[in-house]
Design a protein around this motif. Structure first.
Motif, PDB file in Angstrom:
ATOM      1  N   ILE A  35       0.859  -1.187   0.000  1.00 28.03           N
ATOM      2  CA  ILE A  35       0.000   0.000   0.000  1.00 28.03           C
ATOM      3  C   ILE A  35       0.894   1.235   0.000  1.00 28.03           C
ATOM      4  O   ILE A  35       2.045   1.192   0.436  1.00 28.03           O
ATOM      5  N   ARG A  36       0.342   2.316  -0.516  1.00 24.65           N
ATOM      6  CA  ARG A  36       1.010   3.611  -0.417  1.00 24.65           C
ATOM      7  C   ARG A  36       0.242   4.452   0.586  1.00 24.65           C
ATOM      8  O   ARG A  36      -0.953   4.699   0.423  1.00 24.65           O
ATOM      9  N   ALA A  37       0.906   4.845   1.641  1.00 33.25           N
ATOM     10  CA  ALA A  37       0.305   5.788   2.577  1.00 33.25           C
ATOM     11  C   ALA A  37       0.443   7.177   1.969  1.00 33.25           C
ATOM     12  O   ALA A  37       1.540   7.731   1.936  1.00 33.25           O
ATOM     13  N   ARG A  38      -0.649   7.716   1.427  1.00 34.10           N
ATOM     14  CA  ARG A  38      -0.631   9.052   0.843  1.00 34.10           C
ATOM     15  C   ARG A  38      -0.825  10.079   1.944  1.00 34.10           C
ATOM     16  O   ARG A  38      -1.669   9.929   2.835  1.00 34.10           O
ATOM     17  N   ILE A  39      -0.060  11.140   1.859  1.00 33.44           N
ATOM     18  CA  ILE A  39      -0.046  12.171   2.888  1.00 33.44           C
ATOM     19  C   ILE A  39      -0.343  13.500   2.218  1.00 33.44           C
ATOM     20  O   ILE A  39       0.432  13.970   1.376  1.00 33.44           O
ATOM     21  N   ILE A  40      -1.464  14.116   2.569  1.00 29.00           N
ATOM     22  CA  ILE A  40      -1.901  15.359   1.938  1.00 29.00           C
ATOM     23  C   ILE A  40      -2.377  16.321   3.016  1.00 29.00           C
ATOM     24  O   ILE A  40      -3.122  15.933   3.913  1.00 29.00           O
ATOM     25  N   GLY A  41      -1.950  17.561   2.935  1.00 31.71           N
ATOM     26  CA  GLY A  41      -2.387  18.546   3.907  1.00 31.71           C
ATOM     27  C   GLY A  41      -2.118  19.957   3.432  1.00 31.71           C
ATOM     28  O   GLY A  41      -1.434  20.183   2.430  1.00 31.71           O
ATOM     29  N   THR A  42      -2.652  20.898   4.162  1.00 31.02           N
ATOM     30  CA  THR A  42      -2.515  22.316   3.835  1.00 31.02           C
ATOM     31  C   THR A  42      -1.822  23.041   4.971  1.00 31.02           C
ATOM     32  O   THR A  42      -2.092  22.779   6.145  1.00 31.02           O
ATOM     33  N   VAL A  43      -0.928  23.937   4.609  1.00 29.75           N
ATOM     34  CA  VAL A  43      -0.285  24.819   5.582  1.00 29.75           C
ATOM     35  C   VAL A  43      -0.849  26.214   5.368  1.00 29.75           C
ATOM     36  O   VAL A  43      -0.715  26.791   4.286  1.00 29.75           O
ATOM     37  N   TYR A  44      -1.512  26.733   6.379  1.00 30.68           N
ATOM     38  CA  TYR A  44      -2.113  28.056   6.297  1.00 30.68           C
ATOM     39  C   TYR A  44      -1.185  29.099   6.901  1.00 30.68           C
ATOM     40  O   TYR A  44      -0.350  28.788   7.743  1.00 30.68           O
TER      41      TYR A  44
END
Length: 562
Positions: free
Chosen positions: A373-382
């Motif tokens: 599996i690929r642990a996808r990591i997505i997020g936003t820096v405000y």
């Protein structure tokens, strides 16, 4: 609100169940757009969803998961999930579900527009620019945008994607008050926080195709605890909006994944969307949501415990843009027991619930060793009080599911310790950079930081490859030793280059204080100290790649840590 077509006076319509609007990537690399019906029908032939931003992909995935949960009425438990996994036609019922609720998936419907509020208006009847929802055009700072000077019009497909994204990731800041909003002060509502997903360090499990990805993230009802008994979990299109500003907890994953953190209404004509009305919607605190929200890691907050007088508070663990995913492996694979010695305080961090769920699948042998599996990591820096988007994080880490096995933790332990090996070696290289600066008569810290950054960059590719292969190894401890030898070779090479580039001043050296008297520090002595520290930190490799010139001199230098 949508205007009617002047020619035939028919209401505008854009049916998301039949019109293409979700971007997908095919296995051969081609991209196209599919409708909701097509996405599920063709999921095994789609590599993954694509978006205008990675955060859009995360928001759209959660939308698809909410549809699947509601349409399939589950999975109720791990056995129900296993039946779905083994059934190539498991998503077939979704076509009928979308047909039954088709009226609620019309982006431009006059009465029930998708993810919008019919008749929504501000107290002053303002209609804002589409810059408010298009996240790649920061409102007020469109200096690097291809859409200068503003977003004047959007096609219906792109507008639909940004509507979903706005509920998930809209910025905070002062917003116009909607008519009837009790939170209004002088026609404004003051900052109430970003969209729900904007609080998260988003994590999801990605399989070989979209079908596998959807199923891997389709968490069984008994794997989450919403604490609400007797309330039915419904997605946004199957529930009525409550009063503006009213607080309530989510009833389940369908509710949470489609949380209406904003009140929104598109303005459109026959040729596209021209403006938007956007205000705050349903508030939701991120404090202690760790039993409910599965798509983020969590960290314990002592400050919040003190502030709220609560014995235990967990907050979402956000992603640091400067820290690659492989360096945070422990937060992804270490379960609670690995972080918590018997009789100690509660763990300081919790891995994402989605990987807890994957661990159950592995331990119960619903997923077999060797499955990647690929642990996808997505997020936003405000930035600036969360009123603008500074950066979007998008990374991944491919691993064998054996790393998540609850009864066979040796693989996960060695993978985590291998990251620690790398960090120790990088610190050692940083010490060398500091010593070379001191030998040259400087106290500048910049070379140390540069050396560390370069070392992590050099180790990243080899570690990712090593981690992918780890699950196939018969002996994880032996693989760890092979990794340490590889680290030793890479860091030694970088150190040798740093010594060679240190310059005449470092080669000549100067006296510095030591434990007893002083010592003449030059590049040669700094090199010996470096090799001794490296051997102490990660051992002496047995491979023939070990560089010559190793010195076993003791390290009398003051220790310098990152």
């Amino acid at each position: 609100m949508p205007e009617t077509h002047e020619a035939d006076q028919k209401p505008l319509s854009f049916d998301l169940t039949r019109q293409p609007w979700i971007g997908v990537l095919r296995p051969n690399g081609t991209q196209e757009e599919l409708s909701l019906r097509e996405v599920f029908a063709q999921a095994k032939d789609v590599r993954r969803i694509t978006g205008d931003l990675p955060t859009q992909e995360f928001a759209l995935l959660r939308l698809l998961l909410a549809i699947a949960h509601d349409a399939l009425d589950g999975p109720r438990d791990i056995e129900h999930w296993a039946r779905l996994w083994s059934d190539p036609h498991c998503f077939a019922p979704i076509a009928g579900y979308l047909e039954d609720h088709r009226g609620r998936f019309d982006l431009l419907d006059e009465q029930t527009p998708f993810f919008q509020t019919a008749g929504l208006r501000t107290e002053k009847n303002e209609v804002a620019s589409l810059n408010r929802i298009v996240a790649d055009v920061p409102n007020g700072e469109p200096f690097f945008s291809a859409r200068l000077p503003a977003v004047g019009r959007l096609g219906f497909a792109e507008a639909a994607r940004w509507v979903v994204h706005a509920h998930a990731y809209d910025t905070s800041g002062i917003k116009s008050a909607m008519a009837g909003d009790p939170r209004s002060k002088g026609g404004k509502v003051y900052p109430l926080g970003v969209g729900w997903a904007g609080n998260l360090g988003g994590v999801f499990a990605e399989g070989r195709n979209l079908r596998e990805t959807l199923l891997l993230n389709l968490v069984a009802a008994d794997a989450v605890d919403f604490g609400a008994k007797g309330r039915r979990d419904l997605p946004a299109w199957r529930r009525e909006h409550g009063p503006q500003g009213a607080e309530r907890p989510p009833d389940g994953l369908c509710d949470l994944y489609t949380w209406q953190s904003r009140r929104l209404r598109l303005h459109a004509d026959a040729d596209g969307v021209t403006g938007v009305v956007l205000g705050y919607g349903d508030p939701l605190t991120s404090r202690n949501m760790h039993t409910r929200e599965p798509m983020t890691a969590w960290r314990r907050s002592l400050a919040q415990e003190k502030k709220h007088g609560e014995p235990l508070v967990y907050l979402p663990r956000e992603h640091a843009p400067e820290r690659s995913a492989w360096r945070g492996l422990a937060s992804l694979v270490a379960d609670r027991e690995q972080n918590r010695p018997e009789g100690s305080d509660p763990p300081s961090q919790l891995r994402p619930g989605i990987l807890d769920w994957t661990a159950r699948l592995v331990t119960r042998r619903k997923l077999q060793r060797g499955f990647l599996i690929r642990a996808r990591i997505i997020g936003t820096v405000y930035g600036t009080q969360q009123s603008v988007v500074d950066e979007v994080v998008d990374d991944h880490l491919t691993m064998d599911v054996i790393l998540l096995h609850e009864q066979d933790r040796d693989y996960a332990t060695q993978a985590i310790d291998a990251v620690k090996d790398a960090e120790l070696a990088v610190n050692t290289l940083g010490d060398l950079a500091t010593d070379l600066e001191r030998a040259a008569g400087s106290e500048n810290e910049s070379p140390r930081l540069t050396a560390r950054d370069r070392a992590f960059a050099e180790l990243e590719g080899p570690y990712r490859a090593w981690l992918t292969d780890l699950g196939q190894a018969e002996d994880p401890f032996e693989q760890r030793e092979a990794w340490k030898a590889q680290v030793h070779t890479i860091i030694t090479r970088l150190g040798r280059q740093m010594v060679a580039d240190a310059g005449d001043a470092a080669w000549q050296g100067r006296p510095i204080p030591a434990k007893q008297g002083s010592v003449w520090l030059n590049s040669a002595l700094a090199d010996r100290w470096f090799r001794a520290r490296l051997r102490k930190n990660i051992g002496q490799p047995s491979s023939s790649d070990q560089p010559s010139g190793t010195d076993s001199a003791a390290d009398p230098s003051p220790k310098v840590h990152a």
